[in-house]
Enzyme design. Structure first.
Site, PDB file in Angstrom:
ATOM      1  N   LYS A  11     -44.411  -7.501 -12.744  1.00  0.00           N
ATOM      2  CA  LYS A  11     -43.756  -7.482 -13.852  1.00  0.00           C
ATOM      3  C   LYS A  11     -44.185  -9.710 -14.138  1.00  0.00           C
ATOM      4  CE  LYS A  11     -41.013  -3.661 -13.930  1.00  0.00           C
ATOM      5  NZ  LYS A  11     -39.552  -3.256 -14.440  1.00  0.00           N
ATOM      6  N   TYR A  51     -43.378   1.885 -22.693  1.00  0.00           N
ATOM      7  CA  TYR A  51     -41.868   2.626 -22.409  1.00  0.00           C
ATOM      8  C   TYR A  51     -41.796   3.077 -23.148  1.00  0.00           C
ATOM      9  CZ  TYR A  51     -41.288  -0.700 -18.313  1.00  0.00           C
ATOM     10  OH  TYR A  51     -41.682  -1.631 -17.156  1.00  0.00           O
ATOM     11  N   ASN A 114     -37.073  -6.866 -12.520  1.00  0.00           N
ATOM     12  CA  ASN A 114     -36.891  -6.333 -10.928  1.00  0.00           C
ATOM     13  C   ASN A 114     -38.410  -6.473 -10.338  1.00  0.00           C
ATOM     14  OD1 ASN A 114     -37.669  -4.240 -12.998  1.00  0.00           O
ATOM     15  ND2 ASN A 114     -36.419  -3.461 -12.579  1.00  0.00           N
ATOM     16  N   HIS A 117     -43.048  -2.692 -11.820  1.00  0.00           N
ATOM     17  CA  HIS A 117     -43.475  -0.678 -12.697  1.00  0.00           C
ATOM     18  C   HIS A 117     -43.938  -0.498 -11.421  1.00  0.00           C
ATOM     19  CE1 HIS A 117     -43.368   2.387 -14.863  1.00  0.00           C
ATOM     20  NE2 HIS A 117     -44.850   2.887 -14.773  1.00  0.00           N
ATOM     21  N   GLU A 128     -50.053   6.558 -17.006  1.00  0.00           N
ATOM     22  CA  GLU A 128     -50.324   4.990 -17.110  1.00  0.00           C
ATOM     23  C   GLU A 128     -52.013   4.521 -16.074  1.00  0.00           C
ATOM     24  OE1 GLU A 128     -45.385   5.071 -16.527  1.00  0.00           O
ATOM     25  OE2 GLU A 128     -46.779   4.334 -14.643  1.00  0.00           O
TER      26      GLU A 128
HETATM   27  P1  GDP Z   1     -37.659   2.335 -12.526  1.00  0.00           P
HETATM   28  O1  GDP Z   1     -38.550   3.658 -12.765  1.00  0.00           O
HETATM   29  O2  GDP Z   1     -36.948   1.907 -11.333  1.00  0.00           O
HETATM   30  O3  GDP Z   1     -38.320   0.819 -13.194  1.00  0.00           O
HETATM   31  O4  GDP Z   1     -36.605   2.330 -13.322  1.00  0.00           O
HETATM   32  P2  GDP Z   1     -36.300   2.534 -14.904  1.00  0.00           P
HETATM   33  O5  GDP Z   1     -37.869   3.826 -15.500  1.00  0.00           O
HETATM   34  O6  GDP Z   1     -35.049   4.022 -15.422  1.00  0.00           O
HETATM   35  O7  GDP Z   1     -36.739   1.839 -15.961  1.00  0.00           O
HETATM   36  C1  GDP Z   1     -38.120   0.848 -16.788  1.00  0.00           C
HETATM   37  C2  GDP Z   1     -36.812  -0.424 -16.867  1.00  0.00           C
HETATM   38  O8  GDP Z   1     -35.972  -0.340 -17.628  1.00  0.00           O
HETATM   39  C3  GDP Z   1     -36.749  -0.855 -15.109  1.00  0.00           C
HETATM   40  O9  GDP Z   1     -37.306  -1.443 -14.133  1.00  0.00           O
HETATM   41  C4  GDP Z   1     -35.997  -1.671 -15.585  1.00  0.00           C
HETATM   42  O10 GDP Z   1     -37.272  -3.396 -16.180  1.00  0.00           O
HETATM   43  C5  GDP Z   1     -35.313  -1.759 -17.530  1.00  0.00           C
HETATM   44  N1  GDP Z   1     -33.900  -1.102 -17.078  1.00  0.00           N
HETATM   45  C6  GDP Z   1     -33.854  -0.642 -16.527  1.00  0.00           C
HETATM   46  N2  GDP Z   1     -32.310  -0.164 -16.836  1.00  0.00           N
HETATM   47  C7  GDP Z   1     -31.490  -1.108 -17.627  1.00  0.00           C
HETATM   48  C8  GDP Z   1     -30.665  -1.569 -17.472  1.00  0.00           C
HETATM   49  O11 GDP Z   1     -29.819  -1.093 -17.135  1.00  0.00           O
HETATM   50  N3  GDP Z   1     -31.070  -2.808 -18.150  1.00  0.00           N
HETATM   51  C9  GDP Z   1     -31.646  -3.444 -18.559  1.00  0.00           C
HETATM   52  N4  GDP Z   1     -31.622  -5.059 -19.154  1.00  0.00           N
HETATM   53  N5  GDP Z   1     -33.056  -3.067 -17.998  1.00  0.00           N
HETATM   54  C10 GDP Z   1     -33.214  -1.937 -17.395  1.00  0.00           C
END
Ligand code: GDP
Length: 140
Positions: A11, A51, A114, A117, A128
């Protein structure tokens, strides 16, 4: 266990801090092979489409702004059980909850920034990978 492919994104927080090599070292040390890789700057439209599963979430707008704030590196990783293996190497979404030694524990700045992905299922991985790569660009 079967050989699988998964889609990885390094990222914008990772490219900004010039730590893509350190993250690739974690990937390769986990027996995942980087069989395709390219650097892109996502458009808003690409980020929103990628997304779209999160479009109803409160963080969707911020997430798309973050993902278009700088270059990313998109990759196809291949290995035994690659989808679950990479999720384990990545660590929990929130770095505060990530296990020691994971990419997110060592490198993530926040729950949003973070660093990586990774696809979360075989179906997602297939879709994807096709989103970013043609078959010609994947050299297993
Ligand atoms: P992943 O599969 O671990 O990447 O997590 P998710 O699919 O739940 O979320 C996708 C991405 O959205 C995450 O990797 C973060 O970059 C972002 N994200 C997830 N939860 C949050 C949140 O509560 N707040 C914010 N600002 N970003 C989030």
């Amino acid at each position: 266990m079967a050989t699988e492919r998964t889609l990885s994104i390094l990222k914008p927080d990772a490219t900004r801090r010039n730590i893509t090599g350190k993250i690739n070292d974690k990937i390769e040390s986990a027996s995942l092979r980087i069989i395709a890789q390219k650097r892109l700057w996502l458009t808003r439209s690409q980020a929103e489409t990628f997304y779209s599963v999160h479009s109803s979430h409160s963080f969707f707008n911020d997430l798309c702004t973050f993902m278009t704030s700088g270059p990313v590196v998109v990759q196809v990783l291949e290995g035994e059980n690659a989808i679950a293996n990479y999720r384990a190497v990545m660590g929990a979404t929130n770095p505060a909850n990530a296990n020691p030694g994971t990419i997110r524990k060592e490198f993530a700045e926040s729950i949003e920034a973070n660093s990586v992905h990774g696809s979360d299922s075989a179906e997602t991985a297939s879709n994807e990978i096709k989103f970013f790569f043609s078959d010609l660009e994947i050299v297993g």
